[in-house]
Design an enzyme around this catalytic site. Structure first.
Site, PDB file in Angstrom:
ATOM      1  N   GLU A 167       9.723  -4.299 -10.001  1.00  0.00           N
ATOM      2  CA  GLU A 167       8.308  -4.142 -10.301  1.00  0.00           C
ATOM      3  C   GLU A 167       8.107  -3.660 -11.739  1.00  0.00           C
ATOM      4  O   GLU A 167       7.249  -4.161 -12.476  1.00  0.00           O
ATOM      5  CB  GLU A 167       7.658  -3.159  -9.332  1.00  0.00           C
ATOM      6  N   GLY A 211     -12.036  -8.963 -35.681  1.00  0.00           N
ATOM      7  CA  GLY A 211     -13.336  -8.451 -36.080  1.00  0.00           C
ATOM      8  C   GLY A 211     -14.328  -8.424 -34.933  1.00  0.00           C
ATOM      9  O   GLY A 211     -13.969  -8.211 -33.765  1.00  0.00           O
ATOM     10  N   GLY A 212     -15.606  -8.676 -35.243  1.00  0.00           N
ATOM     11  CA  GLY A 212     -16.651  -8.617 -34.222  1.00  0.00           C
ATOM     12  C   GLY A 212     -16.435  -9.606 -33.096  1.00  0.00           C
ATOM     13  O   GLY A 212     -16.763  -9.322 -31.930  1.00  0.00           O
ATOM     14  N   GLU A 225       4.555   8.658 -18.466  1.00  0.00           N
ATOM     15  CA  GLU A 225       5.070  10.021 -18.345  1.00  0.00           C
ATOM     16  C   GLU A 225       6.168  10.111 -17.281  1.00  0.00           C
ATOM     17  O   GLU A 225       7.186  10.799 -17.494  1.00  0.00           O
ATOM     18  CB  GLU A 225       3.926  10.980 -18.004  1.00  0.00           C
ATOM     19  N   GLY A 275       4.543   3.281 -12.021  1.00  0.00           N
ATOM     20  CA  GLY A 275       5.098   4.504 -12.597  1.00  0.00           C
ATOM     21  C   GLY A 275       4.575   4.685 -14.005  1.00  0.00           C
ATOM     22  O   GLY A 275       4.786   3.823 -14.863  1.00  0.00           O
ATOM     23  N   GLY A 318      -1.274   9.939  -6.246  1.00  0.00           N
ATOM     24  CA  GLY A 318      -0.814   9.452  -7.545  1.00  0.00           C
ATOM     25  C   GLY A 318       0.616   8.945  -7.481  1.00  0.00           C
ATOM     26  O   GLY A 318       0.977   8.151  -6.612  1.00  0.00           O
ATOM     27  N   ALA A 334       0.839  -1.199   0.000  1.00  0.00           N
ATOM     28  CA  ALA A 334       0.000   0.000   0.000  1.00  0.00           C
ATOM     29  C   ALA A 334       0.873   1.247   0.000  1.00  0.00           C
ATOM     30  O   ALA A 334       1.455   1.617   1.028  1.00  0.00           O
ATOM     31  CB  ALA A 334      -0.929   0.002   1.217  1.00  0.00           C
TER      32      ALA A 334
END
Length: 398
Positions: free
Chosen positions: A261, A358-359, A386, A383, A151, A144
């Site tokens: 990572e 395709g579909g 940018e 990350g 951000g 966490a």
């Protein structure tokens, strides 16, 4: 012989492929709809030695290095799994390394001997209480760092930890936490000074601790089989013994483990691209339009050739950078470049692969549809593209 094509690594590929075929493919669609993978999958992967790849045997791992971890990730996706499955099953790849590194530093780089028997205090105790059970598949960990208003600004973390005797009192919140719902513990970045000061410490916080709330399950564009949560902390008391390393060393620890990572995400990107090339080739050989297979048309063949070239070039570059990281070279700029190169290749290939289907490619029944959705997070996680460009520019002296 390629560094990733040794006899031992070929066996590792075969083991991973068999695991995916037997334990994953019959159930992956159900896990996508359930929003998580079962805990039993962790135990199965652990028994095969896959869960502990890249972690030393002295902490309960299977040995191997970064390149071995890359082989497992690559083969898991190319065998029909997904990057979402990698995120769900191998979250410990970002939750545990800080503990292993801190304990290794305390023992001069070797964890042998001292980790046997009764759990010792401090970082070695964390190995016994969290690392070994997780690598054995009996616990699940999460990392966490990200906050609702933070951000990519790791130094701006506002979740605080105030020392109170033998405990820290934690207050704040985290978001976009992979495996946050299933995790038994969370390796948590907290600020041990005023919010946003950059003085970070890592604490291991147990689920069920008073004041620790796991919020709603976040619904996402992709990675459907990987549960994602919001976490909140209200006066959560965390023992000082759950601190990883010394106080105020968290920022450096986080930065040191970003390379692995980011290379994992780069691997997921090029492997997804490779898998989508394979799916597209198979489809174009079998699908007929106006009485001819799609693959018989020069336009289609050239498109497939370009897709294959991009995927293989990304794979080669990522492997080269990973080998340098495994050798201990400080290649921060090259890691950022590897991630961006692989993500760009993946973005192009998954888009073209779905178009060629395709579909049918737009239906949930199509594997390529899942890869198309899952791929979008790879340029954000670990990350953003940018942020990688900022690192690259800095490496250029700009």
């Amino acid at each position: 012989m390629s560094i990733v094509d040794t006899p031992e690594r070929r066996q590792l590929r075969e083991l991973t492929r068999a695991f995916v075929t037997r334990e994953v493919l019959p159930h992956l669609d159900d896990w996508e709809r359930a929003g998580e993978v079962p805990r039993a999958l962790h135990a199965t992967a652990a028994k095969l030695g896959l869960l502990g790849i890249g972690f030393p045997e002295s902490v309960g791992g299977s040995g191997g290095d970064l390149l071995d971890s890359i082989i497992v990730t690559e083969e898991l996706i190319r065998s029909g799994g997904s990057s979402g499955l990698v995120a769900a099953l191998f979250t410990h790849g970002i939750a545990l390394p800080h503990m292993v590194a801190a304990a290794g530093a305390r023992t001069g780089g070797s964890l042998g001997g001292r980790l046997a028997g009764v759990s010792p205090p401090g970082d070695d105790g964390l190995i016994e209480r969290y690392v070994r059970p997780t690598l054995a598949g009996t616990m699940i960990g999460a990392l966490a760092i990200t906050e609702p208003d933070g951000g990519s600004d790791v130094a701006g973390i506002r979740t605080t930890a105030r020392r109170d005797g033998d405990h820290y009192v934690v207050n704040g919140s985290k978001t976009y936490i992979t495996s946050g719902h299933r995790a038994d513990f969370v390796t948590t970045a907290v600020c041990t000074d005023f919010p946003g000061s950059g003085e970070l410490t890592l604490l291991v916080i147990d689920k069920g601790s008073p004041g620790f709330t796991v919020g709603r399950r976040l619904e996402k564009l992709g990675w459907h089989c990987s549960d994602t949560a919001e976490l909140s902390f209200a006066d959560v008391r965390v023992p000082v013994g759950n601190r990883i390393g010394a106080e105020n060393t968290g920022f450096l620890a986080i930065m040191q483990h970003f390379a692995a990572e980011r290379l994992s995400l780069a691997t997921q990107a090029y492997a997804t691209a490779q898998r989508c090339v394979e799916l597209a080739v198979r489809w174009c050989r079998d699908r007929e339009t106006f009485g001819r297979p799609l693959a018989s048309r020069q336009l289609i063949r050239h498109r497939l050739a370009e897709m294959h070239t991009r995927a293989e070039a990304a794979r080669s570059y990522v492997h080269g950078v990973a080998a340098r990281v495994a050798a201990g070279e400080p290649v921060v700029t090259e890691v950022a470049m590897a991630k961006n190169v692989a993500v760009a290749a993946c973005d192009h290939v998954v888009d073209q692969a779905l178009q060629l289907h395709g579909g049918f490619g737009y239906l949930r029944d199509a594997e390529v549809e899942r890869h198309y959705r899952d791929a979008r997070i790879l340029g954000i996680g670990g990350g953003t593209t940018e942020i990688m460009n900022e690192i690259i520019a800095k490496g250029m002296g700009l």
